[in-house]
Write an enzyme that holds these catalytic residues in place. Sequence first.
Site, mmCIF file in Angstrom:
data_model
loop_
_atom_site.group_PDB
_atom_site.id
_atom_site.type_symbol
_atom_site.label_atom_id
_atom_site.label_comp_id
_atom_site.label_asym_id
_atom_site.label_seq_id
_atom_site.Cartn_x
_atom_site.Cartn_y
_atom_site.Cartn_z
ATOM 1 C CD GLU A 132 -2.758 1.240 2.447
ATOM 2 O OE1 GLU A 132 -3.179 0.183 2.967
ATOM 3 O OE2 GLU A 132 -3.018 2.367 2.907
ATOM 4 C CG ASN A 230 -5.688 -5.999 9.088
ATOM 5 O OD1 ASN A 230 -6.448 -6.637 9.794
ATOM 6 N ND2 ASN A 230 -5.403 -6.371 7.838
ATOM 7 C CB SER A 273 -6.862 -10.203 4.751
ATOM 8 O OG SER A 273 -5.893 -10.280 5.780
HETATM 9 O O1 0K2 Z 1 -3.249 -5.291 6.620
HETATM 10 P P1 0K2 Z 1 -2.641 -5.264 5.289
HETATM 11 O O2 0K2 Z 1 -2.599 -3.869 4.712
HETATM 12 O O3 0K2 Z 1 -1.277 -5.896 5.226
HETATM 13 O O4 0K2 Z 1 -3.553 -6.059 4.266
HETATM 14 P P2 0K2 Z 1 -4.532 -7.286 4.385
HETATM 15 O O5 0K2 Z 1 -4.158 -8.236 5.446
HETATM 16 O O6 0K2 Z 1 -4.651 -7.835 3.004
HETATM 17 O O7 0K2 Z 1 -5.918 -6.660 4.833
HETATM 18 C C1 0K2 Z 1 -6.735 -5.973 3.977
HETATM 19 C C2 0K2 Z 1 -6.296 -4.585 3.786
HETATM 20 C C3 0K2 Z 1 -6.127 -4.266 2.354
HETATM 21 C C4 0K2 Z 1 -6.000 -2.809 2.102
HETATM 22 O O8 0K2 Z 1 -6.028 -1.944 2.930
#
Ligand code: 0K2
Length: 321
Positions: A132, A230, A273
């Site tokens: 990101e 996250n 996720s």
């Molecule tokens: O928490 P992260 O940004 O590493 O991503 P994910 O575990 O894929 O969670 C979804 C967030 C995606 C975008 O913000």
Amino acid sequence: MTANTERRVLLAKPRGYCAGVDRAVQTVEIALEKYGAPIYVRKQIVHNVHVVKTLEERGAIFVDETEEVPEGAIVVFSAHGVAPVVHEEAQNLGLRTIDATCPLVTKVHKEAVRFAAQGYDILLIGHEGHEEVIGTTGEAPDHIHLVDGPDDVVNVTVRDPEKVAWLSQTTLSVDETVATVEKLRERFPKLTDPPSDDICYATQNRQVAVKEMAARSDLVIVVGSTNSSNSVRLVEVAKEHGADDARLVDYAEHIDPAWLEGVTTVGVTSGASVPDELVQEVLAWLYERGFGEAEEIESVSEHMRFSLPKELRKDLRITPV
Ligand code: 0K2
Ligand code: SF4
């Protein structure tokens, strides 16, 4: 084994899938149904081992770089967003793209573009190397400086300390980000805030829920993958807010029974996720070892939903909701 009600399980709510992940995973599923396999996906669609494995089994092919996708094929961009240069690369390679970037990440991209156009130096709080952060930085590489936590503030240099704004990755620790911003403001008293929170509703709500649960738990189990920002933050927040121990697992089978020695109350949650079936498997695993039925603790009610990417809506002939 009969469940022993002395050994309790608390289950955080909200937990698991956020609106952006739900949309991104559905995007790949629908693309597979509508256009047929293979569907290429640039990077992991979301940072979860099980989601990626399941989609691979259904015909998705995950690649690291756009140039790995054969000419004319369909490529989906992940929920974490991509830099504008990636869109250009895909166009030059003659690919059909579906952009599953979460709308709340796109919002941060737009903030970066606007601040840069106004001549600001932008201090982007986030984790180095995270997809990101790479995508957002690509919107204005000459204006954006990464700040990786409070200890990194001393390293920041800007052109004009009177014209500095901050933005952040959407999946950070809320408390640590507040601490980083405070330190930035000490160095740059004219620091301009983003128009609204960049840490998204889902990240914030899952941290609120785990805080409430952690104070009552001996051990908190967070279901999530190690590269999920996250999810990793939920482990840290649980430890900081009263849990004696907190652990991250992809699957129930990764729980070490030794973690449960002397433990009476286990808190369970999951990252944004993570499909809930994996959480249910953890609850079943605990039940088999003498823990009672889970008591769900709802701290915030969530109703967010996002419409599918426009490229899919067009082909499916659905109007936005
Ligand atoms: O928490 P992260 O940004 O590493 O991503 P994910 O575990 O894929 O969670 C979804 C967030 C995606 C975008 O913000
Ligand atoms: Fe969007 Fe937040 Fe989910 Fe990321 S965690 S996909 S920003 S809703």
